[in-house]
Design an enzyme around this catalytic site. Sequence first.
Site, PDB file in Angstrom:
ATOM      1  N   CYS A 149     -61.723 -52.428 -38.492  1.00 23.12           N
ATOM      2  CA  CYS A 149     -62.880 -52.142 -39.066  1.00 23.12           C
ATOM      3  C   CYS A 149     -63.141 -50.961 -38.245  1.00 23.12           C
ATOM      4  O   CYS A 149     -62.986 -50.605 -36.914  1.00 23.12           O
ATOM      5  CB  CYS A 149     -64.091 -53.177 -38.066  1.00 23.12           C
ATOM      6  SG  CYS A 149     -65.812 -52.929 -38.586  1.00 23.12           S
TER       7      CYS A 149
ATOM      8  N   CYS B  80     -27.228 -43.815 -41.950  1.00 14.24           N
ATOM      9  CA  CYS B  80     -28.122 -45.147 -41.741  1.00 14.24           C
ATOM     10  C   CYS B  80     -29.581 -44.715 -42.059  1.00 14.24           C
ATOM     11  O   CYS B  80     -29.879 -43.722 -41.133  1.00 14.24           O
ATOM     12  CB  CYS B  80     -27.670 -45.816 -40.411  1.00 14.24           C
ATOM     13  SG  CYS B  80     -28.872 -47.129 -40.081  1.00 14.24           S
TER      14      CYS B  80
END
Length: 329
Positions: A151, A174
């Site tokens: 919210c 990587c």
Amino acid sequence: MCQLKHISAFLGRPIVISGMVFMLLASLLATTPQRPRREVKVDRPTHTLTPEEERVILHGDTEPPWSGRFVNHKADGYYTCRQCDAALFRSDDKFESNCGWPGFDREIPGAVERRPDPDGMRTEVVCAACGGHLGHVFEGEGFTPRNTRHCVNSTSMDFVPAKRVQRAVFAAGCFWGVEYYFQKIPGVLETTVGYTGGRVQNPTYYQVCTKNSGHAEAVEVRFDPERVSFEDLTKRFFEMHDPTQVDRQGPDVGPQYRSEVFYLNQEQKETAERLIGHLKGLGLNVATRLTPFEEFWKAEDYHQDYYNRGGGTPYCHFITPRFDPDPES
């Protein structure tokens, strides 16, 4: 925010109220005494805030219900932090909760932090990049299958429309470490690690590790070109890894760890070529490949946002400045 449902549950019976009374009660619940100014993490550029924005973002207050510009907002794009521009939520994860504030059932991975609220009852959510107050998070309400509602104050957010967002795809060893450094760049909205450049359809991590798929570990970057350019992203790409290494990056060896820019248009190709030419002029034997982008396959969930979820820092990526700073920056 939005405490009426919890009050009803506490009393053990439903509360029937008119729209006018609801607005009055919600306004009272939303108006809390101003809290002391919080210390905000500033590890990225921030905007100057209006007094109303300071009240919400720095002091943890709440805007009146139904007053925010994003309550009924339905455009496609990314909701970003008003203070530091970090991407927080996707429009796909916004839903109508009828509570008076924008509701989202999922955040962008790593974008939001949860903290105990000073009221002792709720859970506050803040921007993970700068610490600015966003709102509160509730679970178990059943609004969506994810059973989560962020919210959020409209005051705490800005919006980047989808039509403005651009993509770039890079491979530099990587993908955990590559994603880590791209995520830190202001203007980067979202990153996804995955596989591209090979022959196998919908590859798995195991298949890529066999070194026979042709794929590279790569990162797809979605960015706001009004905040960061493709050229700046590519400069950072060349600074976060060693572009002279062939089919490896540090201790990671194999063709899946190669250095490669998968360009999406001619402009991206020409930009990468120009930067490679600059590096070669500095004496670097650049091994980075330039390849037209075809298809990107998202990696398994446990690879996504790896360092933000698990902590730590990259083991074979670090920043080596290779370009003169912009004199106007």
